[in-house]
Scaffold this motif. Structure first.
Motif, PDB file in Angstrom:
ATOM      1  N   ALA A  66       0.833  -1.208   0.000  1.00 43.98           N
ATOM      2  CA  ALA A  66       0.000   0.000   0.000  1.00 43.98           C
ATOM      3  C   ALA A  66       0.867   1.257   0.000  1.00 43.98           C
ATOM      4  N   GLY A  67       1.938   1.245   0.793  1.00 42.29           N
ATOM      5  CA  GLY A  67       2.840   2.391   0.791  1.00 42.29           C
ATOM      6  C   GLY A  67       3.481   2.601  -0.561  1.00 42.29           C
ATOM      7  N   GLY A  68       3.869   1.491  -1.225  1.00 49.91           N
ATOM      8  CA  GLY A  68       4.437   1.616  -2.563  1.00 49.91           C
ATOM      9  C   GLY A  68       3.443   2.186  -3.558  1.00 49.91           C
ATOM     10  N   ILE A  69       2.178   1.787  -3.438  1.00 52.56           N
ATOM     11  CA  ILE A  69       1.149   2.317  -4.341  1.00 52.56           C
ATOM     12  C   ILE A  69       0.978   3.817  -4.127  1.00 52.56           C
ATOM     13  N   VAL A  70       0.855   4.235  -2.865  1.00 46.62           N
ATOM     14  CA  VAL A  70       0.685   5.668  -2.579  1.00 46.62           C
ATOM     15  C   VAL A  70       1.901   6.448  -3.051  1.00 46.62           C
ATOM     16  N   PHE A  71       3.088   5.909  -2.786  1.00 46.47           N
ATOM     17  CA  PHE A  71       4.322   6.593  -3.190  1.00 46.47           C
ATOM     18  C   PHE A  71       4.407   6.706  -4.705  1.00 46.47           C
ATOM     19  N   ALA A  72       4.091   5.601  -5.413  1.00 49.99           N
ATOM     20  CA  ALA A  72       4.208   5.620  -6.873  1.00 49.99           C
ATOM     21  C   ALA A  72       3.153   6.506  -7.515  1.00 49.99           C
ATOM     22  N   GLY A 381       3.770   5.731   2.931  1.00 42.82           N
ATOM     23  CA  GLY A 381       3.955   6.436   1.673  1.00 42.82           C
ATOM     24  C   GLY A 381       4.173   7.920   1.881  1.00 42.82           C
ATOM     25  N   ILE A 382       3.390   8.524   2.791  1.00 41.41           N
ATOM     26  CA  ILE A 382       3.557   9.951   3.078  1.00 41.41           C
ATOM     27  C   ILE A 382       4.942  10.217   3.668  1.00 41.41           C
ATOM     28  N   PHE A 384       7.779   8.521   3.254  1.00 42.64           N
ATOM     29  CA  PHE A 384       8.845   8.440   2.257  1.00 42.64           C
ATOM     30  C   PHE A 384       8.732   9.548   1.214  1.00 42.64           C
ATOM     31  N   LEU A 385       7.528  10.014   0.935  1.00 38.63           N
ATOM     32  CA  LEU A 385       7.393  11.155   0.033  1.00 38.63           C
ATOM     33  C   LEU A 385       8.101  12.373   0.600  1.00 38.63           C
ATOM     34  N   HIS A 386       7.984  12.579   1.894  1.00 39.94           N
ATOM     35  CA  HIS A 386       8.644  13.728   2.515  1.00 39.94           C
ATOM     36  C   HIS A 386      10.141  13.485   2.691  1.00 39.94           C
ATOM     37  N   LEU A 387      10.521  12.238   3.013  1.00 44.47           N
ATOM     38  CA  LEU A 387      11.944  11.954   3.194  1.00 44.47           C
ATOM     39  C   LEU A 387      12.719  12.097   1.885  1.00 44.47           C
ATOM     40  N   LEU A 388      12.099  11.704   0.785  1.00 45.62           N
ATOM     41  CA  LEU A 388      12.782  11.726  -0.516  1.00 45.62           C
ATOM     42  C   LEU A 388      12.438  12.957  -1.333  1.00 45.62           C
ATOM     43  N   ASP A 389      11.773  13.906  -0.723  1.00 46.73           N
ATOM     44  CA  ASP A 389      11.427  15.140  -1.434  1.00 46.73           C
ATOM     45  C   ASP A 389      12.678  16.010  -1.556  1.00 46.73           C
ATOM     46  N   ASP A 390      13.169  16.157  -2.778  1.00 45.63           N
ATOM     47  CA  ASP A 390      14.366  16.973  -2.996  1.00 45.63           C
ATOM     48  C   ASP A 390      14.033  18.388  -3.458  1.00 45.63           C
ATOM     49  N   GLY A 391      12.758  18.722  -3.428  1.00 43.18           N
ATOM     50  CA  GLY A 391      12.350  20.063  -3.818  1.00 43.18           C
ATOM     51  C   GLY A 391      11.811  20.161  -5.224  1.00 43.18           C
ATOM     52  N   SER A 392      12.050  19.168  -6.066  1.00 40.16           N
ATOM     53  CA  SER A 392      11.539  19.222  -7.431  1.00 40.16           C
ATOM     54  C   SER A 392      10.090  18.750  -7.457  1.00 40.16           C
ATOM     55  N   ALA A 393       9.375  19.220  -8.462  1.00 39.49           N
ATOM     56  CA  ALA A 393       7.964  18.844  -8.565  1.00 39.49           C
ATOM     57  C   ALA A 393       7.812  17.352  -8.806  1.00 39.49           C
ATOM     58  N   LEU A 399       0.027  14.586  -2.556  1.00 38.71           N
ATOM     59  CA  LEU A 399      -0.438  13.320  -2.007  1.00 38.71           C
ATOM     60  C   LEU A 399      -1.641  12.827  -2.807  1.00 38.71           C
ATOM     61  N   HIS A 400      -1.478  11.673  -3.468  1.00 40.21           N
ATOM     62  CA  HIS A 400      -2.563  11.047  -4.229  1.00 40.21           C
ATOM     63  C   HIS A 400      -2.862   9.697  -3.579  1.00 40.21           C
ATOM     64  N   VAL A 401      -3.998   9.574  -2.963  1.00 40.11           N
ATOM     65  CA  VAL A 401      -4.384   8.315  -2.315  1.00 40.11           C
ATOM     66  C   VAL A 401      -5.364   7.583  -3.228  1.00 40.11           C
ATOM     67  N   PRO A 402      -4.938   6.493  -3.869  1.00 41.41           N
ATOM     68  CA  PRO A 402      -5.835   5.762  -4.770  1.00 41.41           C
ATOM     69  C   PRO A 402      -6.727   4.787  -4.000  1.00 41.41           C
ATOM     70  N   TRP A 403      -7.874   5.269  -3.543  1.00 45.32           N
ATOM     71  CA  TRP A 403      -8.739   4.440  -2.696  1.00 45.32           C
ATOM     72  C   TRP A 403      -9.161   3.134  -3.363  1.00 45.32           C
TER      73      TRP A 403
END
Length: 954
Positions: A66-72, A381-382, A384-393, A399-403
């Protein structure tokens, strides 16, 4: 006295005709299902410890999935996010990509994908190529509000000296571009003497807001008013945002990188076609969102399907592991529930009810694990999105949560839990009710069909793998321009064979455990009891080592693949200089006086290197390429000559297999390696070669012998052959079977080994070069250092070389620090570490279940005098049996696909080799890891036995 009167016969005598009998009442299945579900829920709550284990086993991989899905999915931008990053708040932008061409057309949702009409055979444009427009502004409708944003490179004073920075030229801080460019701190410039910088540039400059930005080329100074980034850049990108002055606009040498933003204009379809014909492409907000027939083929679905494929593969593998490990837990749990299930059976529950009670426990626990895992996966997922956020778009669009996908994860978890309980539920229906009520256990017997099927699959797997390897080694991959069917079948077989082998081991697992018990029984009491316990409990042992084998299989294949890949990269690495040295290479433009050009270039290059304080500098002269071409691509001076050493050790393309990328035509071997000849003064040999040169070798070198760094140039007699060839011969050597050279000579070779193969396969002294008639057309300066050159110093050297090349374009100079190919150790440790975590987790589950289920046996063993040391030894040997059987099986099977890849890559350029396999790492995986787990299992003391517990054996 009370008498019971017989009931009146209201139905009359029974009829002989079956059709006259009343139909049997069909009962609904739902009441029984509800009762089974209620009993299953009670058992889940009663056995909370095993239920918690199963929920954890299901929830952990589902969290990752689930984390991989949210992250991807959060890395796939929405239409609005893409348009904001490209346009900001503007309606459209226009860019120049080609000269005017009536056939030019673009895709509306991907302006970078444009096409023109070309000849089907040659690929040459159908229309004559015309110069690109210098600007898009004159081609746009009059009266539009335009904002030109250009890109260039500038040289600025930095904290470490001077350095090259990317520059955005134009009013990027305009509110209409908000989103494309983002202001982080400070304020926007208000005049031509102010500028903004990115966070990375601010750090590189060693400045703060309010300091000066000093450009050295062009000479200018600006006050830094704020910090800004552009959407596609990370915060570490070093970019300056400058006003649009005339001197800065002159730096925009590449018109294709310039964008003209239009805040309030959207083109129609006719406008788009007209602009395309002028060599322009357009990104428009409305047309991008609704491209219709103008959409790029497959552009929107490609990224989604790649995510689906990756997630599906990860889910399948994790589901396989969960089914095995949770199945082992359910097997133990079902045996501990045998008395409760027997009570249910004694009061009317059928075999189907018992089966459903155990099976529904898996469904319930899988559903709970899926819900928990999905919730935790969103948070993961949230995170790792923040940990790997390097500032680029692109690093974090939002945050896109695919319910719907997460609902699918929950459903998948429920299915996995149900499958994990399937075999234990089936086994639970086979017991005898009376024996179960007494608490007796039925001895486990080896089924006769399992060893047969397992052995058959083992033999098939080995046979398929061997046959596929033979096919890959003997069959040419290409036949008639398409892949050979047998070669394709070999690729499939080399992957399917090891998988069949593993399935065979699983099916024959109980039989293998019984054979192993016979062997280990001779080694002592502890291994005898441990092996026999494993053979007596295949329900928890076989799934455990099967899960470990699956992990070890992937790890072994990954270790082997990474190692052979890095090995091939190391053999094919093109060293520019000895390790740790800096090679300052020069490319010469056309000049009337080549000698003066070389002298001036060498002086500039030496002056640049002198600022880095090298220990020694070596001058390596090369011949360059003396040929010049006219507009049609024909040689102007076909008779000009060069000296070329002859390649001796090679595969002739005339004799090589079709598609062999390692072959060399005989003509090229004789005349195509003039670039491998270099001239070095004997005083510079140590710095140029990276090795100490004895005085005897220097003397032989001065007397005319050559130094060979590439053994492919050596003849059988240990000599080097050189010849004079013309530019025309060199130009056509790669298409010629033979080349008629002249002035062939043989040179003695200095007995000297170099650490690495350098670009100059054959090195001669200036005196020998003069005798051979070598002309100079290029050079490389090699700088050696006592201490490695720092990143700051290398960065400064690159900036200074770039500035010198711009000021003197006749000699382009660029430096390169030779650090060699990347070492595979980091990746191998990462793979082994990840494998260790999974293997340790699987072993912990299996060994923990074994200790729980062995408590009655431990009590019996302690009652008859079994020592604590004996019980520790049993734990050690159980760990060795479970973990060792899995890692050895998986490691051996994982080598086979790597072997197949090596065989299949035989004709590729610089193919991998089996000698690159990391045998030490594979030994750590197959042997070291089980030993470590066994030692830890021995160190963990066994629980104090409960002497009131006994086990009845049926």
């Amino acid at each position: 006295m009370t008498v019971t009167a017989p009931a009146p016969d209201l139905a009359g005598p029974p009829s002989d005709d079956p059709t006259d009998r009343p139909p049997a009442e069909r009962r609904s299945i739902w009441p029984r299902l509800r009762a089974d579900l209620r009993l299953a829920s009670r058992q889940v709550r009663r056995g909370w410890a095993s239920s918690l284990l199963v929920v954890t086993l299901v929830a952990l991989p589902m969290t990752l999935v689930a984390g991989g899905i949210v992250f991807a999915v959060s890395h796939v931008p929405t239409t609005e996010e893409t348009l904001t990053a490209e346009l900001g708040q503007a309606d459209s932008w226009v860019a120049v990509v080609y000269g005017p061409d009536p056939s030019l057309r673009q895709y509306l949702d991907d302006p970078s994908w444009w096409e023109i009409d070309r000849d089907d055979m040659t690929g040459i444009p159908a229309n004559a190529e015309q110069p690109m427009p210098e600007s898009a502004a004159p081609l746009l409708p009059a009266g539009l509000d335009l904002m030109e944003i250009g890109f260039a490179a500038v040289t600025a004073e930095t904290a470490g000296g001077t350095g090259s920075l990317a520059a955005v030229i134009g009013e990027a801080w305009d509110p209409a571009l908000d989103g494309r460019f983002e202001l982080h701190d400070g304020r926007a410039p208000r005049g031509s003497g102010e500028a903004m910088v990115s966070p990375g540039a601010l750090e590189r400059l060693g400045a703060t807001i309010g300091d000066d930005l000093v450009l050295t080329e062009p000479a200018a100074s600006f006050t830094i008013t704020g910090v800004m980034t552009q959407a596609e850049d990370p915060d570490a990108a070093e970019v300056v945002f400058l006003p649009a002055t005339a001197s800065l606009r002159a730096l925009q040498v590449d018109v294709t990188s310039t964008r003209w933003f239009l805040p309030e204009w959207s083109p129609t379809a006719d406008d788009m076609a007209e602009l395309n014909s002028e060599g322009l492409v357009v990104l428009d907000r409305q047309l991008y969102a609704n491209p219709g027939a103008g959409a790029a083929p497959g552009s929107s679905a490609a990224s989604v399907w790649s995510i689906v494929a990756i997630v599906a593969a990860a889910a399948a593998f994790s589901g396989y592991l969960v089914v095995l490990l949770a199945g082992a837990a359910f097997s133990v749990s079902a045996r501990r529930q045998q008395r409760a299930l027997a009570v249910a059976a004694s009061v009317g529950a059928g075999r189907g009810d018992v089966f459903r009670i155990v099976l529904l426990q898996g469904t319930v626990l899988g559903l709970v694990g899926g819900v928990i895992g999905s919730g935790l996966g969103i948070g993961l997922g949230i995170l790792f999105l923040h940990l790997l956020d390097d500032g680029s778009a692109a690093a974090f669009w939002g945050l896109h949560v695919p319910w719907p996908a997460l609902v699918g994860v929950v459903a998948f978890a429920a299915i996995v839990g149900t499958l994990a309980a399937l075999m234990p539920a089936r086994a639970a229906t086979r017991g005898e009710v009376i024996a179960a009520l007494r608490g007796a256990r039925r001895p486990v017997r080896v089924r006769t069909d399992r060893p047969l099927w397992g052995s058959l699959l083992l033999a098939i797997g080995i046979g398929v793998t061997a046959a596929s390897g033979t096919v890959l080694a003997t069959v040419e991959p290409i036949e008639g321009g398409s892949p050979h069917p047998l070669w394709v079948a070999g690729i499939i077989g080399i992957i399917a064979g090891p998988l069949l082998l593993q399935v065979g081991v699983i099916l024959a697992g109980h039989w293998l455990l019984t054979l192993l018990a016979l062997v280990l029984s001779r080694l002592g009491l502890a291994p005898r009891i441990a092996a026999r316990d494993a053979a007596a409990n295949p329900g928890r042992i076989v799934p455990a080592f099967a899960a470990i084998a699956a992990v070890a299989f992937l790890s072994s294949a990954a270790l082997g693949g990474v190692a052979v890949g890095f090995g091939a990269a190391e053999r094919g690495w093109f060293y520019q200089a000895p390790l740790g040295s800096v090679a300052l290479m020069a490319s010469l433009g056309e000049a009337d006086d080549r000698g003066a050009q070389l002298t001036a270039g060498e002086e500039r290059a030496r002056a640049l290197l002198a600022r880095t304080d090298p220990a020694a500098v070596a001058l390596v002269r090369t011949q360059g390429w003396p040929g010049t071409y006219d507009e049609s691509g024909l040689l102007r001076n076909p008779d000009v000559t060069v000296i070329s050493p002859a390649l001796q050790d090679y595969v002739d393309c005339a004799d090589a297999a079709v598609g062999n990328a390692n072959c060399v035509p005989a003509g090229a071997a004789a005349a195509g390696y003039h670039h491998a000849l270099a001239v070095v003064d004997d005083a510079d040999l140590a710095a140029a070669l990276g090795v100490a040169v004895p005085s005897s070798a220097r003397a032989a070198f001065r007397d005319g012998a050559a130094i060979v760094t590439d053994t492919r140039f050596l003849t059988d007699d240990g000599l080097v052959e050189v010849a004079t060839v013309t530019a025309e011969q060199v130009d056509g050597s790669w298409d010629a079977a033979t080349v008629q050279t002249r002035g062939d000579r043989s040179l003695e070779v200095v007995d000297l080994q170099t650490p690495v193969a350098l670009p100059w396969g054959v090195i001669v002294s200036p005196q020998t070069a003069e005798r051979l008639g070598v002309g100079y057309g290029g050079f490389t300066l090699v700088a050696a250092y006592d201490q490695p050159l720092s990143v700051t110093a290398l960065d400064r050297l690159r900036a200074e070389a770039e500035a010198a090349s711009r000021m003197n374009p006749d000699v382009y100079i660029w430096p390169q620090l030779e650090s060699g190919p990347s070492a595979p150790a980091g990746w191998l440790w990462l793979i082994l570490g990840a494998t260790s975590v999974l293997v340790v987790a699987a072993s912990a589950v299996a060994l923990g279940l074994a200790r729980v289920e062995r408590r009655p046996d431990d009590a019996t063993l302690a009652a008859v005098g079994g020592s604590r040391r004996l019980r520790r030894g049993i734990a050690l040997w159980q760990a060795l049996v479970i973990t060792g059987l899995g890692t050895v099986t998986g490691a051996v099977a994982g080598i086979l696909p790597v072997w197949g890849v090596v065989l299949a890559s035989g004709n590729s350029y610089n193919p991998p080799q089996l000698t690159d396999l990391p045998w030490a790492w594979l030994a750590l995986l197959a042997v070291g890891l089980p030993l470590a787990i066994a030692i830890v299992s021995w160190l963990v003391p066994p629980r104090h036995p409960d002497l009131t517990r006994r086990t009845a054996i049926a």
